[in-house]
Design an enzyme around this catalytic site. Sequence first.
Site, PDB file in Angstrom:
ATOM      1  N   HIS A 299       0.890  -1.048  -0.156  1.00  0.00           N
ATOM      2  CA  HIS A 299       0.043  -0.077   0.115  1.00  0.00           C
ATOM      3  C   HIS A 299       0.752   1.146   0.196  1.00  0.00           C
ATOM      4  CE1 HIS A 299      -2.931  -2.907   1.504  1.00  0.00           C
ATOM      5  NE2 HIS A 299      -3.662  -2.191   1.038  1.00  0.00           N
TER       6      HIS A 299
ATOM      7  N   ASP B  11      -4.644  -5.866  -7.954  1.00  0.00           N
ATOM      8  CA  ASP B  11      -4.824  -5.247  -6.682  1.00  0.00           C
ATOM      9  C   ASP B  11      -5.158  -3.732  -7.203  1.00  0.00           C
ATOM     10  OD1 ASP B  11      -5.081  -5.049  -3.889  1.00  0.00           O
ATOM     11  OD2 ASP B  11      -3.279  -5.844  -3.637  1.00  0.00           O
TER      12      ASP B  11
END
Length: 343
Positions: free
Chosen positions: A192, A261
Amino acid sequence: MTLPCDKAAAPAAVLFGLEGPSLTEWEKGFFREVQPAGFIIFRRNVESPAQLAELTMCLRDVLGRGDAPILIDQEGGRVQRLRPPHWPALPAMGVYGELARKDLGRAKRGAWLQARLIADDLYRVGIDVDCLPCLDLQLPTTHQVIGDRSFGADPEVVAELGQSVCDGLLAGGVSPVIKHLPGHGRAGQDSHKTLPQVDADITSLQADFMPFRRLAAQRWGMTAHILFTTLDRENPATQSRTVIQEIIRGEIGFDGLLVSDDINMEALSGPLKKRAAASLAAGCDLVLHCSGKKLEMEEVAAAVPSMSSQALERLARARPPAPQAFDRDAALEELEALAGALS
């Protein structure tokens, strides 16, 4: 906003998040025009079962497609978008890896029960795809962003418990998504926030691939934003044609619908339109964009084409089956009894 001329031919190759618990007028018009393949739900979109069921119905009505997939990350533990008081608090899947060290059979049953209960919750509110199970190994170097979401370090146990979760979800009319292909476990950083680099040789990586190979018949899969230097020194897996075609499609044998993702994660670089284009060019069937932010969604929508014919075929195969009969109270009671075995 000017859209590519082929938008009407098929859904756009993107899954979008949305801003809040109900659609704004702008979102309705945008989604109606863009025709994304589907959506993903986050905690910010959830208030109550009735509200969420209304939202998922509205999303499909706007698209005019009653079978548009709606995804969520509902795992248990830290990653649980549907929470008390309206939904039960469930443990992280790692607890079943712990139980497996004592009794694999009971661990598999617990994983199946938890997945079946999750599927029941999701099906009731119109969500038909769950981004679960996490088949990444839990190794000494594994970052806590995976942590107890993993079933453990033993690829065989991970595969067994992952299969139980898939079976439980499918029994409840919800499609599982195996993640994060070809494996996030060796990454020591949070994708992230940055691009993790894994330098393991191909022999070592075979352990990471094994659970995915065992579950390659599943119809949804999600990529990892990881740079595997042995496989491709330049591109993270999500944007690497080598990793997707030779490893995920080839060596692992996954022929289901492959979704990236979230392309907004900091592991990827460059403008969103380039992130989306690179992911699709590498072989992802769909890109995932989660923020629900207007300007970002417009940028992504202008960059993605319609789904390819092969991707559409994979999407058609990925529809979940109808749910089987289920005694929820009995399942909760049995799961509570199994939880006692962990104490």
